[in-house]
Design an enzyme around this catalytic site. Structure first.
Site, short mmCIF file in Angstrom:
data_model
loop_
_atom_site.label_atom_id
_atom_site.label_comp_id
_atom_site.label_asym_id
_atom_site.label_seq_id
_atom_site.Cartn_x
_atom_site.Cartn_y
_atom_site.Cartn_z
NE ARG A 162 28.95 53.47 -7.11
CZ ARG A 162 27.93 53.97 -7.79
NH1 ARG A 162 28.09 54.37 -9.04
NH2 ARG A 162 26.76 54.10 -7.21
CB SER A 237 26.39 50.61 -2.68
OG SER A 237 25.27 51.33 -3.12
CD GLU A 333 30.34 51.38 -4.32
OE1 GLU A 333 30.67 52.34 -3.59
OE2 GLU A 333 29.22 51.25 -4.81
N1 EPU Z 1 16.24 46.42 -4.57
C1 EPU Z 1 15.64 45.42 -3.85
N2 EPU Z 1 15.92 45.35 -2.51
C2 EPU Z 1 16.74 46.21 -1.89
C3 EPU Z 1 17.36 47.23 -2.65
C4 EPU Z 1 17.09 47.32 -4.00
O1 EPU Z 1 14.88 44.63 -4.37
O2 EPU Z 1 16.91 46.08 -0.67
C5 EPU Z 1 15.90 46.56 -6.00
C6 EPU Z 1 14.99 47.76 -6.21
O3 EPU Z 1 13.65 47.41 -6.09
C7 EPU Z 1 15.29 48.17 -7.64
C8 EPU Z 1 16.76 47.80 -7.77
O4 EPU Z 1 17.06 46.86 -6.74
O5 EPU Z 1 14.57 47.40 -8.54
C9 EPU Z 1 17.69 49.00 -7.73
O6 EPU Z 1 17.62 49.65 -6.47
P1 EPU Z 1 18.08 51.18 -6.25
O7 EPU Z 1 17.39 52.06 -7.22
O8 EPU Z 1 17.98 51.49 -4.80
O9 EPU Z 1 19.59 51.19 -6.72
P2 EPU Z 1 20.81 50.21 -6.47
O10 EPU Z 1 21.18 49.59 -7.76
O11 EPU Z 1 20.55 49.30 -5.32
C10 EPU Z 1 22.59 52.02 -7.11
C11 EPU Z 1 23.86 52.59 -6.53
C12 EPU Z 1 23.58 53.58 -5.42
C13 EPU Z 1 22.71 54.70 -6.00
C14 EPU Z 1 21.43 54.08 -6.57
C15 EPU Z 1 20.56 55.09 -7.26
C16 EPU Z 1 25.52 50.84 -6.83
C17 EPU Z 1 26.39 49.82 -6.17
N3 EPU Z 1 24.70 51.51 -6.03
O12 EPU Z 1 21.97 51.27 -6.07
O13 EPU Z 1 24.81 54.16 -5.02
O14 EPU Z 1 22.38 55.66 -5.00
O15 EPU Z 1 21.77 53.08 -7.57
O16 EPU Z 1 21.13 55.47 -8.47
O17 EPU Z 1 25.61 51.02 -8.05
C18 EPU Z 1 26.61 54.01 -3.47
O18 EPU Z 1 27.33 53.74 -4.43
O19 EPU Z 1 27.07 54.12 -2.29
C19 EPU Z 1 25.18 54.22 -3.68
C20 EPU Z 1 24.33 54.40 -2.68
#
Ligand code: EPU
Length: 337
Positions: A162, A237, A333
């Site tokens: 990012r 995010s 972010e």
């Molecule tokens: N999780 C929770 N609770 C929540 C959300 C997530 O426990 O409310 C846990 C999930 O269970 C999982 C982990 O966190 O174990 C990761 O969750 P997720 O796969 O939804 O991905 P993320 O790390 O929360 C990142 C990106 C997203 C992108 C997703 C999928 C960042 C800041 N965000 O989210 O990007 O869509 O991975 O690759 O890196 C964005 O940048 O606007 C965005 C949506």
């Protein structure tokens, strides 16, 4: 080209925050852009693309320049790869669909990300195991210092998680006008290892996915977790996932056995901020007309006429609580303006 006065920016930011721009101009060609940048009467300028990565907290007492440069063209192709140039004002998801329709692979995992092509390199957008840098060939940008167009290669952009040069020392100095992507015409390097994609493709009964299948799967996953800005204002995010030392992570696992992590290097891991925020009790919390999304705690939402200031204060409360509970600092972010 018409400079308008006292324009609401509500339709121009995905959070749907209603602040006023003292002056506003929408730009659809490079000559107009050069002309507007050369005017001395507006020293205070704000550039706006898809408005998908910003939280507006106050009226803007200057000139908002809405980058509305349109157009997609193929600039190079051989038997295997194609270079596609898209102008900055093209909607990101519509561009992804255009490529998929032509059979060009590489950005299918980045389906349904809000925003425009021109702002995608700034934060090196990423999702489901793919980042923009993986398909980035080059971009062109106008220098705000000398009004000249400058080309940036992938190395010049210095992409990170990012992050890019446009968030670091080139911040506020350039306007990206177009981006060239290097995509595949066949033998696509499909990235379906991300758990949620594998699961979704299985659910769809697909064993040999095409780029279109992957795009559909990602679209379904995103729709199930992330609110559509057309229905509920949001900026994806709100925070970055923090990187912490393995030592700190191991200490945390004593109290939080289920804390997820992704390897970064020998000494560090990345922890999902969404998990931390959920554990801190904020997931699905609503405070009047704003709150934390019920399906993804990383996303702050505007249910109606929330003020940017309210959402900013909520983000600070979340940061403070996560710091107190886990001794982890989470960084926004989105750009706060
Ligand atoms: N999780 C929770 N609770 C929540 C959300 C997530 O426990 O409310 C846990 C999930 O269970 C999982 C982990 O966190 O174990 C990761 O969750 P997720 O796969 O939804 O991905 P993320 O790390 O929360 C990142 C990106 C997203 C992108 C997703 C999928 C960042 C800041 N965000 O989210 O990007 O869509 O991975 O690759 O890196 C964005 O940048 O606007 C965005 C949506």
């Amino acid at each position: 080209m018409q400079i308008l006065k006292n324009i609401s920016l509500k339709p121009y930011n995905t959070f749907g925050i209603d602040v006023l721009a003292k002056h506003f101009v929408s730009i659809s060609n490079i000559d107009d852009l050069k002309q507007i940048l050369s005017l001395n009467e507006f020293p205070n300028k704000l550039l706006l693309g898809g408005g998908s990565n910003m939280l507006l907290t106050q009226d803007f007492d200057g000139l908002v320049i809405h980058i509305n440069l349109k157009g997609i063209e193929i600039t190079f192709e051989d038997d295997d790869v194609v270079h596609v140039k898209a102008n900055a004002g093209e909607n990101w998801h519509e561009f992804v669909l255009w490529c998929i329709d032509k059979g060009f692979g590489g950005i299918e995992n980045l389906s349904l990300i809000p925003g425009n092509v021109g702002t995608a390199p700034i934060q090196n957008i990423g999702a489901y195991g793919v980042e923009l840098k993986d398909v980035f060939e080059s971009c062109e940008a106008i220098s705000l210092e000398n009004n000249q167009i400058q080309k940036f290669t992938k190395t010049d952009c210095d992409f990170g998680y990012r992050n890019s040069i446009f968030k670091q020392h080139a911040k506020g100095k350039f306007i990206i006008t177009s981006v060239i992507f290097k995509l595949t015409k066949h033998s696509h390097n499909l990235n379906t290892n991300y758990g949620a994609i594998t699961f979704q493709l299985e659910k769809m009964g697909i064993t040999k996915p095409t780029i279109k299948d992957v795009s559909n799967a990602v679209t379904l996953i995103r729709k199930s977790k992330l609110p559509d800005p057309k229905d509920i204002g949001n900026s994806g995010s709100f925070f970055k996932n923090p990187v912490i030392s393995k030592h700190q992570f191991n200490t945390l696992t004593y109290n939080f056995k289920d804390i997820p992590s992704y390897p970064v290097n020998e000494n560090e891991v990345k922890v999902p901020a969404g998990w931390l925020i959920e554990k801190a009790g904020f997931k699905g919390k609503r405070f009047g007309n704003y709150g934390v999304h019920k399906n993804q705690a990383l996303v702050l939402v505007n249910y109606g006429d929330a003020k940017g200031e309210d959402i900013l204060n909520l983000s600070r409360l979340i940061q403070k609580t996560v710091k107190r509970l886990f001794d982890i600092s989470i960084e926004a972010e989105v750009n706060i303006l």
